[in-house]
Design a protein around this motif. Structure first.
Motif, mmCIF file in Angstrom:
data_model
loop_
_atom_site.group_PDB
_atom_site.id
_atom_site.type_symbol
_atom_site.label_atom_id
_atom_site.label_comp_id
_atom_site.label_asym_id
_atom_site.label_seq_id
_atom_site.Cartn_x
_atom_site.Cartn_y
_atom_site.Cartn_z
ATOM 1 N N ASN A 59 45.869 34.190 43.167
ATOM 2 C CA ASN A 59 45.791 33.362 44.379
ATOM 3 C C ASN A 59 44.836 33.942 45.437
ATOM 4 O OD1 ASN A 59 49.034 33.125 43.452
ATOM 5 N ND2 ASN A 59 47.845 31.262 43.480
ATOM 6 N N LYS A 60 45.366 34.148 46.658
ATOM 7 C CA LYS A 60 44.490 34.498 47.780
ATOM 8 C C LYS A 60 43.774 35.833 47.580
ATOM 9 C CE LYS A 60 44.409 34.048 52.788
ATOM 10 N NZ LYS A 60 45.203 33.761 53.995
ATOM 11 N N ASN A 61 44.468 36.811 47.035
ATOM 12 C CA ASN A 61 43.863 38.128 46.811
ATOM 13 C C ASN A 61 42.729 38.048 45.788
ATOM 14 O OD1 ASN A 61 45.554 39.441 48.621
ATOM 15 N ND2 ASN A 61 47.135 39.787 47.082
ATOM 16 N N LEU A 62 42.952 37.241 44.739
ATOM 17 C CA LEU A 62 41.910 37.040 43.728
ATOM 18 C C LEU A 62 40.723 36.303 44.338
ATOM 19 C CD1 LEU A 62 40.831 37.102 40.834
ATOM 20 C CD2 LEU A 62 42.125 34.999 40.375
ATOM 21 N N LEU A 63 41.028 35.302 45.168
ATOM 22 C CA LEU A 63 39.966 34.515 45.808
ATOM 23 C C LEU A 63 39.054 35.414 46.655
ATOM 24 C CD1 LEU A 63 38.804 31.694 46.398
ATOM 25 C CD2 LEU A 63 40.386 31.531 48.322
ATOM 26 N N LYS A 64 39.682 36.326 47.415
ATOM 27 C CA LYS A 64 38.901 37.250 48.247
ATOM 28 C C LYS A 64 38.001 38.127 47.384
ATOM 29 C CE LYS A 64 41.957 37.668 52.265
ATOM 30 N NZ LYS A 64 42.834 38.587 53.021
ATOM 31 N N ALA A 65 38.554 38.661 46.286
ATOM 32 C CA ALA A 65 37.786 39.543 45.399
ATOM 33 C C ALA A 65 36.612 38.798 44.772
ATOM 34 C CB ALA A 65 38.702 40.107 44.309
ATOM 35 N N VAL A 66 36.850 37.544 44.356
ATOM 36 C CA VAL A 66 35.799 36.737 43.720
ATOM 37 C C VAL A 66 34.702 36.384 44.714
ATOM 38 C CG1 VAL A 66 35.308 34.463 42.705
ATOM 39 C CG2 VAL A 66 37.261 35.802 41.887
ATOM 40 N N MET A 67 35.091 35.945 45.911
ATOM 41 C CA MET A 67 34.104 35.527 46.905
ATOM 42 C C MET A 67 33.265 36.697 47.407
ATOM 43 S SD MET A 67 34.348 32.355 46.841
ATOM 44 C CE MET A 67 33.217 31.875 48.124
#
Length: 316
Positions: free
Chosen positions: A97-105
């Protein structure tokens, strides 16, 4: 992000130059996937409605990536990450979710790249900028040798350096004098005139003639000692902090005037009184306030008649 980031991705796919692709991705440009043609109107050859290229090629992929990650659609976003060339390592694979999104972006659209590109594209070079900025920078006559050297950003002219900030070092109580070389070349061991904001030509108040102990390049939290730094670059100086409070002018010319003092868009209007919990710590408080005042160009520290120590800043 910037348009050129996406233009890099799409230029080879469409077989066009990057500069041309940047123009296509902004404004009233529409791509018809059926006829494989670029259009200036939102109607396709078959009468279907087309979306702007910016929406179709930039916003949509970002929204789809956001949506698939937040909905935990693993298969969908893994396919997108592969096509974007984004590789997750170690613990990043276990994020959701949000933690993965931050890492990807951070990998897909790093803010640092966009900021650096914006600076390179939009800010003029010192050679170009100093031609018209010299009148706002220099207090002296516009036809003296110092003004001419600043105007032409001449590395062989008299040294004209403005110290704008004091940066704390690892040595207790010492600071790097951080500033910009507007003319001439600053060197390690060079004898210079250190002029504070109150210096006036022909007088000796707020003037020190000293040698520069070291010149360093300041790169984020790292410093790199160098022999000399020519006009147009920023520099860190060692051994100057004892003679300047917050800012000042450093020169080799006896006829040089000061650079204008920096003006801030806000004033230090928030005032806070500080006191020691234990009276025995008063010398430490005074020393700490001195360092704070030196390292922050905006902060002002004063002692009231009542003995209170006041810190004034732009906000809390």
């Amino acid at each position: 992000f910037t348009l050129s980031k996406f233009a890099d991705m799409y230029a080879s796919k469409f077989g066009v130059a990057k500069d041309r692709m940047v123009q296509k991705l902004w404004g009233d440009n529409f791509y018809d996937p059926k006829s494989k043609k670029w259009k200036k109107t939102s109607q396709g050859d078959d009468g279907s409605s087309l979306r702007r290229a910016f929406v179709q090629f930039i916003l949509d992929p970002i929204y789809k990536l956001f949506d698939s990650i937040m909905k935990d659609e693993t298969e969908k976003y893994n396919k997108m990450l592969k096509s974007l060339g984004i590789v997750l390592k170690g613990e990043e694979r276990d994020l959701r979710n949000k933690n993965l999104l931050k890492a990807v972006m951070r990998k897909f659209l790093p803010a640092s790249d966009a900021l650096l590109e914006m600076l390179v594209v939009h800010l003029p070079s010192p050679v170009k900028a100093q031609r018209y900025r010299v009148e706002n920078l220099y207090e002296g006559p516009m036809d003296d040798e110092c003004a001419e050297a600043i105007r032409s950003c001449n590395p062989d002219g008299p040294l004209m350096l403005y110290v704008s900030k004091m940066v704390p070092t690892t040595d207790k109580g010492r600071f790097y004098a951080f500033g910009r070389v507007f003319a001439g070349t600053v060197k390690t061991g060079q004898k210079v005139r250190i002029m504070g904001p109150n210096y006036q030509v022909g007088k000796k108040n707020d003037l020190f003639v000293k040698n520069i102990q070291r010149t360093v390049l300041m790169m984020g939290r790292y410093v790199e000692p160098v022999e000399d730094i020519p006009a147009g670059n920023t520099v860190g100086l060692v051994g100057v902090d004892q003679f300047l409070l917050k800012s000042g002018t450093i020169t080799t010319s006896e006829d040089a005037h000061n650079f204008r003092v920096m003006k801030f868009s806000v004033s230090p209007v928030v005032r806070v009184a500080v006191e020691c919990k234990h009276p025995s710590d008063l010398p430490k408080l005074v020393e700490g306030l001195k360092r704070l005042s030196k390292s922050d160009p905006m902060v002002q520290t004063t002692i009231e008649e009542s003995g209170e120590h006041i810190i004034a800043g732009a906000g809390e």
